[in-house]
Scaffold this motif. Structure first.
Motif, PDB file in Angstrom:
ATOM      1  N   GLU A   1       0.807  -1.116  -0.004  1.00 37.89           N
ATOM      2  CA  GLU A   1      -0.134  -0.069   0.014  1.00 37.89           C
ATOM      3  C   GLU A   1       0.809   1.219  -0.018  1.00 37.89           C
ATOM      4  OE1 GLU A   1      -3.025   2.426   2.781  1.00 37.89           O
ATOM      5  OE2 GLU A   1      -2.685   0.429   3.371  1.00 37.89           O
TER       6      GLU A   1
ATOM      7  N   GLU B   1       2.677   1.645  -3.636  1.00 39.37           N
ATOM      8  CA  GLU B   1       1.766   1.776  -4.668  1.00 39.37           C
ATOM      9  C   GLU B   1       1.110   3.211  -4.392  1.00 39.37           C
ATOM     10  OE1 GLU B   1      -1.076  -1.301  -4.546  1.00 39.37           O
ATOM     11  OE2 GLU B   1       0.224  -2.495  -5.797  1.00 39.37           O
ATOM     12  N   ARG B   2       0.741   3.684  -3.274  1.00 38.09           N
ATOM     13  CA  ARG B   2       0.140   4.896  -3.013  1.00 38.09           C
ATOM     14  C   ARG B   2       1.189   6.044  -3.435  1.00 38.09           C
ATOM     15  NH1 ARG B   2      -3.768   6.275   1.891  1.00 38.09           N
ATOM     16  NH2 ARG B   2      -3.760   8.494   0.542  1.00 38.09           N
TER      17      ARG B   2
ATOM     18  N   ALA C   1       0.652   9.147  -6.061  1.00 38.36           N
ATOM     19  CA  ALA C   1       0.551  10.533  -5.547  1.00 38.36           C
ATOM     20  C   ALA C   1       1.292  11.448  -6.524  1.00 38.36           C
ATOM     21  CB  ALA C   1       1.053  10.446  -3.970  1.00 38.36           C
TER      22      ALA C   1
ATOM     23  N   VAL D   1      -0.370  12.271   2.493  1.00 39.80           N
ATOM     24  CA  VAL D   1      -0.369  10.707   2.570  1.00 39.80           C
ATOM     25  C   VAL D   1       0.304  10.080   3.543  1.00 39.80           C
ATOM     26  CG1 VAL D   1       0.064   8.668   1.185  1.00 39.80           C
ATOM     27  CG2 VAL D   1      -1.177  10.627   0.233  1.00 39.80           C
TER      28      VAL D   1
ATOM     29  N   TRP E   1      -0.113   8.046   7.372  1.00 43.76           N
ATOM     30  CA  TRP E   1       0.415   6.861   8.071  1.00 43.76           C
ATOM     31  C   TRP E   1       1.347   6.958   9.459  1.00 43.76           C
ATOM     32  CZ3 TRP E   1       2.517   6.247   2.496  1.00 43.76           C
ATOM     33  CH2 TRP E   1       1.306   5.741   1.750  1.00 43.76           C
TER      34      TRP E   1
END
Length: 527
Positions: free
Chosen positions: A102, A105-106, A110, A118, A122
């Motif tokens: 995750e 990929e994000r 982004a 983002v 996290w």
């Protein structure tokens, strides 16, 4: 993400190589796809995120923490990821830890403007170790004592194959390496890369020290000049052409003048140089073209690239690496005569009678475009890595100069708490005032022992006179004997000179700074 963070945390506190291998193998066995593939990419330096840089992490931390407090904490800890992880004030959240996939990929998806937000999402659910691992992953340079080579050996142990097989496939595969894991798990055939212009692991040489040439059976060796460029590999297969550095980086976009002239099929080993008017130019002219995304037409004309060939790995689809060097040399000469590639030639073999001849030749390399000699056994196959007794490099002796320490900066990883990167200068007469002044001539961060590093770090802390962000200016009182391979003119430095491979040879605690060398001493060494 949690298993990856735990892996990094255990690796950094595990000094034993075998224990690190065991940790890596256990992780590869337990982690799912594609998490373990992304972890492998991070450990081998193959994972990067354009949207989040160190500056963005610093700004992110100062959203939550007083900037002055953060600045003092960062100065004390010395590592951005660790400082942010420790000082980060968590906010209550119901979010769970993200998976490694995750995160990758994000961040790849982004945009730069949203990437920091983002990351902030996290950081709150993670603990300090998780935050540190996340930020290390994002900013690159994990520095947990695992080299790319060690990670590949762990993959070989995991799959029960020879590490050479991993090396052979490595540059033809891409993260998250699902093809590779499928093969090692026995779920698929070995990846077939034969029709791709992949990088082949190069054969490397051991350094030859003074007096060691006399101990060799020189009748078994062939001699070549060691050219002062960068090692490259030209791979042309399946209608595609690649130009690789010795570490497997694709540098073809920077040297289109080489790729545009490749009309053959095969894999060749050689030295990338700048050659103008039939002469090999100094290394600093080649350096003008290195690490550039694009190269202008004037630069292509001013610094024309050239490859001096000294080995052949594949002739068309025929693998020649098992042949002895003497046979490969004949095949290379035949290949060159047949294909007549432009912007290339074959490096000459150097005739010699014995060790005294070689010593004379090595010394004569000073002032030329060579660094010394290469000695290669005539019966040696082309073996990946650095096998003993087959290839030697016998470089000319280094030059030295006594310079004054001017600036210091903290290192990275295990050195993040020490001032270990040193900028030094030599004296010259100020053209306006006529007074003596120091001008920077180089920077070095190795050549000293751990004990000497502690002494240097203490000296920097005790003699700091100014701060420029992470840089400390020190009083001009410590002389360093600096060794280097050569020195060249440079318009990029205030002193007008640039050193090649500078390193600290000796700390001259005994020498007054006023007795350090002058700039004109360096200028007289320019080749």
């Amino acid at each position: 993400m949690k298993p990856f963070a735990e892996l990094l945390d255990r690796l950094i506190y595990t000094p034993s190589r075998n224990a690190k291998l065991a940790l890596l193998v256990a992780y590869f066995r337990s982690a799912p796809d594609p998490d373990r593939g992304w972890a492998l990419a991070a450990l081998t330096g193959g994972l990067g995120f354009k949207g989040v840089k160190a500056g963005a992490v610093r700004e992110l931390a100062m959203r939550r923490v007083d900037p002055v407090l953060f600045g003092w904490s960062y100065d004390y800890v010395g590592d951005l990821a660790e400082t942010t992880a420790l000082i980060w004030p968590q906010r209550p959240t119901n979010r769970d830890w993200p998976s490694l996939t995750e995160v990758v990929e994000r961040l790849h998806a982004a945009k730069r403007a949203e990437a920091a937000d983002v990351v902030e999402e996290w950081l709150d659910p993670l603990d300090a170790t998780g935050r540190w691992a996340l930020l290390k992953l994002i900013t690159g340079g994990l520095r947990v004592g695992v080299s790319a080579r060690l990670a590949k050996v762990a993959m070989a142990d995991y799959g029960g194959v020879d590490p050479a097989e991993i090396e052979e496939l490595w540059h033809g595969l891409e993260p998250p390496y699902e093809e590779l894991f499928a093969w090692l798990d026995g779920r698929a055939e070995r990846p077939d890369l034969e029709d791709r212009p992949i990088f082949r692991p190069p054969m490397l040489a051991h350094p030859l020290e003074e007096g060691e040439a006399q101990a060799l059976d020189l009748t078994q060796f062939r001699a070549e000049w060691k050219w002062d460029g960068i090692r490259v590999q030209i791979a042309a297969r399946g209608g595609e052409v690649r130009l690789y550095s010795r570490t497997g980086d694709d540098i073809g976009a920077t040297f289109p003048d080489i790729l545009d002239h490749v009309t053959f099929q095969g894999v060749l080993d050689g030295e990338l140089l700048v050659v103008a008017g039939g002469e090999v130019r100094p290394f600093n002219e080649l350096q003008q073209r290195l690490n550039r995304k694009t190269v202008s037409a004037p630069m292509l004309k001013k610094y024309p690239a050239f490859v001096r060939l000294y080995d052949i790995l594949f002739d068309g689809e025929e693998d020649l690496r098992e042949l002895p060097f003497d046979d490969r040399r004949q095949r290379l000469e035949s290949f060159f005569a047949r294909e007549a590639p432009q912007r290339m030639d074959v490096s000459d073999l150097v005739s010699f009678e014995g060790a005294d001849d070689l010593e004379t030749l090595r010394v004569s390399a000073r002032g030329t475009a060579t660094e010394g000699l290469m000695l290669k056994r005539g019966d040696a196959p082309y073996v990946a890595g650095r096998p003993k007794g087959l290839w030697y490099k016998w470089k000319r002796g280094p030059l030295t100069v006594d310079a004054v320490l001017m600036y210091a900066q903290r290192g990275h990883g295990k050195r993040s708490s020490y001032y270990s990167d040193y900028t030094f200068g030599t004296w010259r007469q100020n053209p306006d005032s006529g007074a003596g002044e120091l001008v920077p001539v180089g920077k070095a961060y190795f050549g000293f022992t751990d004990e000497e590093l502690k002494q240097l770090d203490k000296w920097v802390r005790d003699h700091t006179v100014k701060r420029f962000g992470p840089v400390r200016e020190v009083s001009h009182g410590l002389v360093l004997e600096v060794a280097f391979d050569s020195v060249h003119r440079s318009t990029r430095h205030k002193s007008g000179v640039a050193m090649r491979f500078p390193r600290i040879s000796r700390i001259r605690w005994d020498k007054p700074a006023g007795e350090a060398d002058r700039l004109d001493a360096l200028e007289r060494m320019i080749e």
